[in-house]
Design an enzyme around this catalytic site. Structure first.
Site, PDB file in Angstrom:
ATOM      1  N   ASN A   9      56.275  65.689  69.074  1.00 40.16           N
ATOM      2  CA  ASN A   9      55.366  66.557  69.821  1.00 40.16           C
ATOM      3  C   ASN A   9      54.695  67.451  68.789  1.00 40.16           C
ATOM      4  O   ASN A   9      55.293  68.404  68.309  1.00 40.16           O
ATOM      5  CB  ASN A   9      56.155  67.377  70.855  1.00 40.16           C
ATOM      6  N   LYS A  11      52.337  69.455  69.172  1.00 35.52           N
ATOM      7  CA  LYS A  11      51.864  70.732  69.739  1.00 35.52           C
ATOM      8  C   LYS A  11      50.435  70.992  69.264  1.00 35.52           C
ATOM      9  O   LYS A  11      49.673  70.045  69.080  1.00 35.52           O
ATOM     10  CB  LYS A  11      52.854  71.859  69.400  1.00 35.52           C
ATOM     11  N   HIS A  97      56.680  70.632  79.627  1.00 39.01           N
ATOM     12  CA  HIS A  97      57.220  71.311  78.449  1.00 39.01           C
ATOM     13  C   HIS A  97      57.348  72.806  78.744  1.00 39.01           C
ATOM     14  O   HIS A  97      56.499  73.389  79.419  1.00 39.01           O
ATOM     15  CB  HIS A  97      56.310  71.071  77.235  1.00 39.01           C
ATOM     16  N   GLU A  99      56.754  75.319  77.028  1.00 39.50           N
ATOM     17  CA  GLU A  99      55.602  76.141  76.608  1.00 39.50           C
ATOM     18  C   GLU A  99      54.494  76.084  77.653  1.00 39.50           C
ATOM     19  O   GLU A  99      53.793  77.066  77.880  1.00 39.50           O
ATOM     20  CB  GLU A  99      55.112  75.669  75.223  1.00 39.50           C
ATOM     21  N   GLY A 175      61.921  75.642  68.211  1.00 40.64           N
ATOM     22  CA  GLY A 175      61.215  76.342  67.149  1.00 40.64           C
ATOM     23  C   GLY A 175      61.997  77.508  66.558  1.00 40.64           C
ATOM     24  O   GLY A 175      61.441  78.329  65.829  1.00 40.64           O
ATOM     25  N   SER A 215      64.748  72.081  67.731  1.00 40.04           N
ATOM     26  CA  SER A 215      65.166  72.166  66.326  1.00 40.04           C
ATOM     27  C   SER A 215      65.965  70.940  65.884  1.00 40.04           C
ATOM     28  O   SER A 215      66.881  71.052  65.055  1.00 40.04           O
ATOM     29  CB  SER A 215      65.950  73.460  66.063  1.00 40.04           C
ATOM     30  N   GLY A 236      59.643  68.562  67.561  1.00 44.03           N
ATOM     31  CA  GLY A 236      58.479  69.409  67.316  1.00 44.03           C
ATOM     32  C   GLY A 236      58.176  69.489  65.829  1.00 44.03           C
ATOM     33  O   GLY A 236      57.622  68.551  65.240  1.00 44.03           O
ATOM     34  N   GLY A 237      58.562  70.601  65.213  1.00 39.56           N
ATOM     35  CA  GLY A 237      58.218  70.865  63.814  1.00 39.56           C
ATOM     36  C   GLY A 237      58.477  69.707  62.862  1.00 39.56           C
ATOM     37  O   GLY A 237      57.625  69.389  62.020  1.00 39.56           O
TER      38      GLY A 237
END
Ligand code: 13P
Length: 252
Positions: A9, A11, A97, A99, A175, A215, A236-237
């Site tokens: 993802n 983002k 999600h 967010e 995150g 994470s 994510g990251g």
């Protein structure tokens, strides 16, 4: 056979050029190192979907949007419909999600409309659920997450439900660099699978892919994916670096 899925993802990250380069780098690493029997998905910004689909081998890698409109079409300035996403050659859409729920007010009612449109248009929803920190601290995380499912995807027909991928993402782990322990991840994934079994039967529950997100990275993916009810990750990251992402894919 239950599928293993590792989905990125991205983002609101990467310009079009950067995104295409990242997708190409993932594609190249998969062609060199393989992805065993893992279904790989890249969740890109809307603006990148068509170009990413064109830049990779879509037999090996799926492409997801990170959202779609709650309406089929019409006067909804700035919205991107499920049909539009489908027309780019993308196969997946990330829905629910945290967010989107938290910053854009997406309720269960809105998500039900999005789910219906995604499914009508032949997209596979990657449906996210997960609890905030205060709920985890109160120890009511399982009830909270099952309630999220009951208000949304448990309302689908069995036929539609079976098309979904589900991602459990504890909000306190997104995150933050804090990851759920393998026990916390397994406890929730097993609870979700048990709730699915109660609602749709053991066979359906056994076939569902339940991803962990929050994470998850190249260092901890191995341990998280070793849990019997964790069938991959929504990343994510760490999905923004091709080398890290391929390590996560190959953590199985
Ligand atoms: P991080 O992996 O950056 O914690 O993000 C998880 C996530 O929200 C994936 O959808």
């Amino acid at each position: 056979m239950r599928k293993k899925v590792v989905a990125g993802n991205w983002k609101c990250n990467t310009t079009l050029h950067e995104g295409v380069e990242l997708a190409k780098a993932v594609d190249k690493l998969i062609s060199e190192k393989g992805a065993a029997d893992v279904v790989v998905v890249l969740g890109t910004p809307f603006t990148h979907l068509t170009s990413v689909v064109g830049a990779i081998d879509t037999k090996r890698i799926g492409v997801a949007s990170q959202n779609c409109a709650a309406e089929a079409k019409g006067a909804f300035t700035g919205e991107v419909s499920a049909a539009m996403v489908k027309s780019t050659g993308s196969q997946y859409v990330i829905l629910g999600h945290s967010e989107r729920r938290e910053y854009y007010g997406e309720t269960s009612e809105i998500l039900n409309k999005k789910l219906a449109l995604a499914l009508e248009n032949g997209l596979t929803p990657i449906y996210c659920c997960g609890e905030p920190l205060n709920i985890r601290n109160a120890g009511t995380q399982v009830e909270y997450v099952i309630n999220q499912l009951e208000e949304t995807i448990f309302q689908l027909s069995e036929e539609d439900f079976k098309k979904l991928v589900i991602a459990y993402e504890p909000i306190w782990a997104i995150g933050t660099g804090v990851t759920a322990t393998t026990e916390q991840a397994q406890e929730m994934h097993k609870s979700i699978r048990d709730a699915i079994a109660d609602k749709f039967g053991a066979e359906v529950a056994d076939e569902m892919s339940l991803l962990y997100g929050g994470s998850c990275n190249a260092k901890n993916a191995n341990e998280l994916f070793a849990n019997p009810d964790v069938d991959g990750g929504l990343i994510g990251g760490a999905s923004l670096k091709a080398d890290d992402f391929i390590q996560i894919i190959n953590a199985y």
